[in-house]
Design a protein around this motif. Structure first.
Motif, PDB file in Angstrom:
ATOM      1  N   SER A   1     -25.351  -2.044  36.027  1.00  0.00           N
ATOM      2  CA  SER A   1     -24.706  -0.806  35.592  1.00  0.00           C
ATOM      3  C   SER A   1     -24.207   0.003  36.787  1.00  0.00           C
ATOM      4  N   ARG A   2     -24.848  -0.122  37.924  1.00  0.00           N
ATOM      5  CA  ARG A   2     -24.435   0.607  39.109  1.00  0.00           C
ATOM      6  C   ARG A   2     -23.069   0.121  39.576  1.00  0.00           C
ATOM      7  N   ILE A   3     -22.722  -1.135  39.312  1.00  0.00           N
ATOM      8  CA  ILE A   3     -21.407  -1.651  39.663  1.00  0.00           C
ATOM      9  C   ILE A   3     -20.334  -0.974  38.809  1.00  0.00           C
ATOM     10  N   LEU A   4     -20.640  -0.756  37.531  1.00  0.00           N
ATOM     11  CA  LEU A   4     -19.696  -0.115  36.619  1.00  0.00           C
ATOM     12  C   LEU A   4     -19.658   1.395  36.806  1.00  0.00           C
ATOM     13  N   CYS A   5     -20.709   1.930  37.397  1.00  0.00           N
ATOM     14  CA  CYS A   5     -20.809   3.380  37.560  1.00  0.00           C
ATOM     15  C   CYS A   5     -21.309   3.671  38.976  1.00  0.00           C
ATOM     16  N   PRO A   6     -20.446   3.476  39.997  1.00  0.00           N
ATOM     17  CA  PRO A   6     -20.911   3.516  41.384  1.00  0.00           C
ATOM     18  C   PRO A   6     -21.173   4.910  41.934  1.00  0.00           C
ATOM     19  N   SER A   7     -20.487   5.930  41.452  1.00  0.00           N
ATOM     20  CA  SER A   7     -20.616   7.252  42.061  1.00  0.00           C
ATOM     21  C   SER A   7     -21.824   7.995  41.495  1.00  0.00           C
ATOM     22  N   PHE A  41      -6.360  24.130  29.259  1.00  0.00           N
ATOM     23  CA  PHE A  41      -7.172  23.434  30.251  1.00  0.00           C
ATOM     24  C   PHE A  41      -6.690  21.997  30.360  1.00  0.00           C
ATOM     25  N   GLU A  42      -6.971  21.421  31.503  1.00  0.00           N
ATOM     26  CA  GLU A  42      -6.663  20.013  31.722  1.00  0.00           C
ATOM     27  C   GLU A  42      -7.959  19.299  32.108  1.00  0.00           C
ATOM     28  N   LEU A  43      -8.297  18.262  31.355  1.00  0.00           N
ATOM     29  CA  LEU A  43      -9.535  17.515  31.585  1.00  0.00           C
ATOM     30  C   LEU A  43      -9.182  16.119  32.082  1.00  0.00           C
ATOM     31  N   GLN A  44      -9.640  15.820  33.283  1.00  0.00           N
ATOM     32  CA  GLN A  44      -9.381  14.506  33.878  1.00  0.00           C
ATOM     33  C   GLN A  44     -10.688  13.734  33.976  1.00  0.00           C
ATOM     34  N   PHE A  45     -10.630  12.407  33.758  1.00  0.00           N
ATOM     35  CA  PHE A  45     -11.863  11.611  33.751  1.00  0.00           C
ATOM     36  C   PHE A  45     -11.528  10.120  33.843  1.00  0.00           C
ATOM     37  N   ASP A  46     -12.545   9.332  34.198  1.00  0.00           N
ATOM     38  CA  ASP A  46     -12.518   7.866  34.120  1.00  0.00           C
ATOM     39  C   ASP A  46     -13.538   7.446  33.063  1.00  0.00           C
ATOM     40  N   ASP A 126     -16.921   8.997  34.535  1.00  0.00           N
ATOM     41  CA  ASP A 126     -16.970   9.351  35.948  1.00  0.00           C
ATOM     42  C   ASP A 126     -15.768  10.223  36.309  1.00  0.00           C
ATOM     43  N   ASN A 127     -15.905  10.932  37.442  1.00  0.00           N
ATOM     44  CA  ASN A 127     -14.819  11.774  37.979  1.00  0.00           C
ATOM     45  C   ASN A 127     -14.282  12.748  36.931  1.00  0.00           C
ATOM     46  N   VAL A 128     -15.198  13.373  36.218  1.00  0.00           N
ATOM     47  CA  VAL A 128     -14.804  14.337  35.202  1.00  0.00           C
ATOM     48  C   VAL A 128     -14.518  15.682  35.881  1.00  0.00           C
ATOM     49  N   ALA A 129     -13.331  16.232  35.621  1.00  0.00           N
ATOM     50  CA  ALA A 129     -12.932  17.493  36.256  1.00  0.00           C
ATOM     51  C   ALA A 129     -12.157  18.338  35.258  1.00  0.00           C
ATOM     52  N   LEU A 130     -12.526  19.611  35.185  1.00  0.00           N
ATOM     53  CA  LEU A 130     -11.859  20.554  34.293  1.00  0.00           C
ATOM     54  C   LEU A 130     -11.067  21.550  35.134  1.00  0.00           C
TER      55      LEU A 130
END
Length: 231
Positions: A1-7, A41-46, A126-130
């Motif tokens: 799972s760490r490979i799929l979710c490295p950060s 708002f703008e929500l960015q994510f992976d 991952d990389n969720v930003a509002l």
């Protein structure tokens, strides 16, 4: 799972049977300055789907504290291939409109909706930003640029018209001046011709008077002076 979710910011959400399991984070609207300058708002994510079959979903949704239900921003359905080949969706962007009422808090939910008895349907976020959307600011700027461009075009048209008018006036002035000069030359030439003819006539009279002088009695001598001189 760490490979799929490295950060370290990555979260792992497991989907259970007939359940909408998720992680919820709230943001106080009072911490966001100059909201009146924007409109959403703008929500960015992976998001990565692992062992999420068809009919199961990874879902991003939101609600304000004045609302009872969540509204989906984005939804990703799985397929049978994700068991062996996890499916990634990177740099996704969703829009969240500003509240119409007097809301104080915005809640964002990252969820996995599956049918596994043991939570085998997994969604990695991952990389969720509002952030506030700059759509309104860009629109205002575009309008200002458009007005400035239109003003510049009209100024250029007016200046071009003035320049053309001045050129036409200058050409007309030159043509009129040349026409007047030609008339002046013609008058001078006619006057000079008349003066020349008058001088010629006076000269001819002088010659006649010298060739045929008048006597005291007013009669012309019968013979020219040169003949009298010869005699």
């Amino acid at each position: 799972s760490r490979i799929l979710c490295p950060s370290p910011e990555c979260v792992r959400v497991q989907g259970y049977r007939d359940d909408d399991t998720g992680i919820i984070r709230g943001t106080a609207l009072s911490t966001i300055s100059q909201m009146d300058a924007f409109n959403s708002f703008e929500l960015q994510f992976d998001v990565t789907l692992s062992d999420v079959e068809a009919g199961d979903y990874c879902i991003v949704s939101y609600r304000y504290d004045t609302e009872a239900d969540y509204t989906a921003v984005a939804s990703f359905e799985g397929n049978s291939a994700t068991e062996e080949f996890p499916e990634q969706h990177l740099s996704q962007i969703g829009s969240i409109p500003f509240p119409s009422g007097n809301a104080e808090t915005l809640y964002v939910k990252l969820a996995a909706k599956g049918n596994s008895a043991k939570g085998g349907d997994i969604c990695y976020f991952d990389n969720v930003a509002l952030s506030v959307s700059a759509a309104t600011a860009f629109s205002l700027r575009s309008a200002q640029d458009s007005n400035a461009t239109s003003t510049g075009i009209w100024i250029a048209i007016i200046v071009s018209g003035v320049v053309v008018a001045l050129l036409i006036a200058g050409i007309a002035f030159v043509l009129l001046r040349n026409r007047k000069m030609k008339r002046g030359v013609k008058k001078i030439s006619v006057h000079q011709d008349e003066q020349f003819e008058e001088d010629e006539m006076q000269h001819a009279n002088v010659v006649e008077d010298e060739a045929f002088p008048v006597t005291n009695d007013g009669n012309l001598d019968k013979e020219p002076i040169n003949q009298e001189l010869t005699a």
